[in-house]
Design a protein around this motif. Structure first.
Motif, short mmCIF file in Angstrom:
data_model
loop_
_atom_site.label_atom_id
_atom_site.label_comp_id
_atom_site.label_asym_id
_atom_site.label_seq_id
_atom_site.Cartn_x
_atom_site.Cartn_y
_atom_site.Cartn_z
N UNK B 74 0.87 -1.18 0.00
CA UNK B 74 0.00 0.00 0.00
C UNK B 74 0.90 1.23 0.00
N UNK B 75 0.87 1.99 -1.08
CA UNK B 75 1.63 3.25 -1.13
C UNK B 75 0.78 4.40 -0.60
N UNK B 78 -2.65 5.16 4.25
CA UNK B 78 -2.85 3.77 4.70
C UNK B 78 -4.17 3.69 5.49
N UNK B 109 5.20 0.45 3.55
CA UNK B 109 4.08 -0.12 4.30
C UNK B 109 4.15 0.32 5.75
#
Lengths: 393, 283
Positions: B74-75, B78, B109
């Motif tokens: 996940x860039x 978040x 992450x």
């Protein structure tokens, strides 16, 4: 020169040489460099640095003695306020920068690195700018305060291993032995270092604290024992310890630079920028803001130190290099995040250039066009600072 | 279009890789383990969705049961919304079909993502799991502390599985121009991997696909282009066996007995690399 300046002057060359060799080695033969660094990490960081921190502790204890620069709270107050302000500024800037991206979670442990002050590089720098001036002890006091705060924070927040209560008992045992040695008026420092220090080192190791600080709780008893009526004086006790450990400490710092400063240029990343911005901008700004508030609250600047000198001292303290590297290795596990953070600590050497450029622009210290003004400040600084004090140069 | 598929070099002589493999071919062995590999995928942009779409399409003829995630899952943000946009939505058809994802953590992450159920990490930064005759070892290369080093040493020593596959975010070997090999990590980790006979290592971080020539008996793959790609960033060297840096890509793997078959597939469905490794014919 008293002990701290002598110490800085002697050790100035050791760390940069080690760091420079490490940088070249890591970027030309990385595989062999990292094999070497890994093999020597424990003996250098956990054993060799014990000597370095013992000498620094001896200086702090010395400065806290009567006539020392740290003896009264009034002398200490403003540099400590400046150190805390610098730490807050650096921390704020570090996290503010990381919050612009998405690596905060991985890199959050690096914030103490930006708060560190490289006493050795910084001392040589302010000495070069100011020659003899009250700004020098001010810098050293705030540097010591910042580094002590950083070390305490790292020890408390980021223990390096699982913690065992037996370790605390061993540290207490080591201190107890030091107390007993002092009461027995043992004149040699070897039993303090080898027996009490041995217990303490093992205790630090087991308790998850960094064992490089093992002699920190022991040294005060060694230093103080000369005052309790023994055959050696306070100065003799310190000098003997300093004399014996001076060369090993220089070798230790050389190896410390060699083992820890080797980062590959490709390792420059988010943490590098965060540490650089925090140290070079956040820390000086936080320091100046804190001093401003403290003065508004009634504290006074040291005699001979004005706003311009304060700005240069704040910039000189932005160099984190050696102690920044130490805090990085103490707070973070090996891996890419550590490499990036270490690169950031090295980049802060640019603070020295900033300080020099600013001093030149502000025409202070050696760049002052008025030699009489320099001499006046020099004389007032000599009067203000005791020759036995931390930096009574 | 300039496609760089770096020469498949010296593989025949090593006796390990036996020629290229037809696209997405399924072996006749019913007990074969099939899985996909994605790295640096979590952008949430259309390229990630297109790669995911290609994975769904490929699964029609290559029914993989799980996906290995090599970090940077996940860039950016978040938040729960990000997890939907960057993971649940693009891979929804796979998730609904019962495909399980096993994640490792990358530098982008949040460490707390290990608690996110669909990543199947059980709250651990590093963990192991087994499927058929394969045991997977998942590491957190961001922080390779003493505890983790001790754990992987013990976990590998205790494994009696036929295949040992290790994956984590930062590559020990890579010719990616942006990051390249993480040499400090390699010095610490590689001796453990070789000592206990790890067969294959997958990593991401560099946004390219690269297959390395076997290094000290281990086959290394960099597959970090399931979301972003750095076009032209691969700098092939003597250690490069094959590579692709012109488009997004992912991998498919089948382990059937002592045979490990792999394919690298681009966002558009083109097979850019493939081959077979045989257990027991270590280089």
């Amino acid at each position: 020169m008293t002990r701290m300046p002598r110490f800085a002057a002697r050790h100035f060359i050791a760390f940069p040489i080690g760091a420079l060799v490490a940088l070249v080695w890591a970027n030309t033969q990385p595989e062999t460099y990292y094999v070497f660094a890994r093999a020597w990490s424990f003996p250098v960081n956990d054993l060799g640095m014990v000597v370095f921190f013992a000498l620094v502790t001896a200086d702090i204890v010395d400065a806290a003695a009567p006539s020392g620069a740290l003896h009264t709270w009034r002398r200490m107050a403003l540099p400590i306020v400046a150190a805390v302000g610098g730490m807050m500024g650096a921390t704020f800037a570090y996290f503010a920068y990381l919050r612009t991206g998405d690596e905060l979670s991985v890199l959050s442990r690096g914030w103490p690195v930006a708060s560190a002050v490289d006493l050795i590089v910084g001392y040589v720098l302010v000495r070069a700018i100011f020659r003899r001036h009250a700004a020098i002890p001010f810098f050293l006091l705030l540097g010591v305060a910042a580094d002590v705060c950083g070390a305490v924070v790292v020890e408390l927040l980021y223990p390096v291993a699982d913690q065992h209560l037996a370790g605390v008992a061993l540290i207490a045992g080591g201190v107890g032995i030091a107390v007993a040695l002092r009461r027995a008026v043992v004149t040699s420092f070897w039993p303090y270092v080898l027996i009490a220090g041995g217990f303490s080192w093992w205790g630090f190791f087991l308790s998850g604290l960094h064992p490089a600080f093992a002699l920190v709780p022991i040294i005060p008893f060694l230093v103080a024992h000369g005052q309790s009526g023994s055959t050696i004086s306070h100065d003799q006790g310190l000098s003997r310890f300093d004399r014996v450990w001076s060369v090993p400490s220089q070798v230790g710092l050389l190896l410390f630079g060699l083992v820890n400063a080797g980062v590959m240029f490709k390792d420059v990343g988010t943490a590098t920028k965060a540490v650089a911005i925090a140290a070079l901008a956040g820390k000086p700004l936080g320091m100046l803001a804190a001093v401003g508030v403290a003065i508004a609250c009634g504290l006074h600047m040291p005699r001979g130190v004005g706003r311009r000198e304060l700005v240069v001292v704040a910039l000189a303290s932005s160099t984190a290099c050696s102690f920044g590297l130490f805090l990085a290795t103490a707070a973070m596990a090996p891996g890419p995040a550590l490499a990036e953070t270490k690169a950031g600590a090295l980049v802060t050497v640019g603070g020295a250039l900033l300080a020099l450029t600013t001093a030149r622009a502000l025409r202070i210290g050696r760049f002052s066009p008025n030699p009489a003004a320099k001499r006046t400040r020099h004389d007032s600084a000599r009067r203000a600072v005791s020759p036995r004090s931390l930096a009574g140069v | 279009m300039r496609i760089i598929v770096v020469a498949l070099v010296a593989i025949g002589s090593a006796g390990v890789l036996r020629g290229s493999h037809p696209a997405a071919q399924v072996s006749a062995m019913p007990e074969a383990l099939r899985f996909a590999v994605i790295g640096d995928n979590g952008t949430g942009d259309r390229f990630e969705y297109e790669v995911a779409h290609q994975m769904v399409a490929v699964r029609e003829r290559f029914p993989f049961e799980m996906v290995l995630m090599l970090g940077d899952n996940i860039y950016g943000g978040q938040t729960p919304k990000d997890f939907v946009q960057k993971f649940e939505a693009p891979y929804r058809p796979l998730l609904e079909a019962g495909v399980r994802f096993y994640a490792s953590l990358g530098n982008h992450d949040n460490q707390s993502n290990r608690f996110y159920k669909p990543f199947n990490m059980d709250g651990e930064r590093y963990y192991t799991f087994a499927k058929r005759n394969v045991r997977f070892f998942v590491l957190d290369s961001d922080y390779f502390d003493d505890r983790q080093r001790s754990w992987i040493n013990d976990a590998l020593r205790g494994s009696r599985d036929e295949w040992k596959i290790c994956y984590f975010h930062h590559p020990l070997y890579s010719n990616g121009g942006r990051h390249g090999a993480q040499v400090d990590l390699r010095v610490m980790l590689e001796p453990i991997l070789t000592r206990y006979g790890v067969d294959v290592v997958f990593s991401g971080h560099d946004h390219v696909y690269e297959r390395l020539k076997p290094q000290r008996g281990i086959h290394y793959f960099v597959s970090g282009a399931a979301g972003q790609v750095r076009k032209g960033n691969l700098r092939p060297s003597d250690s490069t066996a094959a590579g692709f840096d012109q488009d997004q890509s992912f991998m498919l793997v089948e382990v059937a007995g002592g045979t490990f078959s792999f394919q690298a597939i681009s966002r558009t469905g083109q097979t850019v690399d493939s081959g077979v490794l045989q257990k027991g014919s270590r280089p």
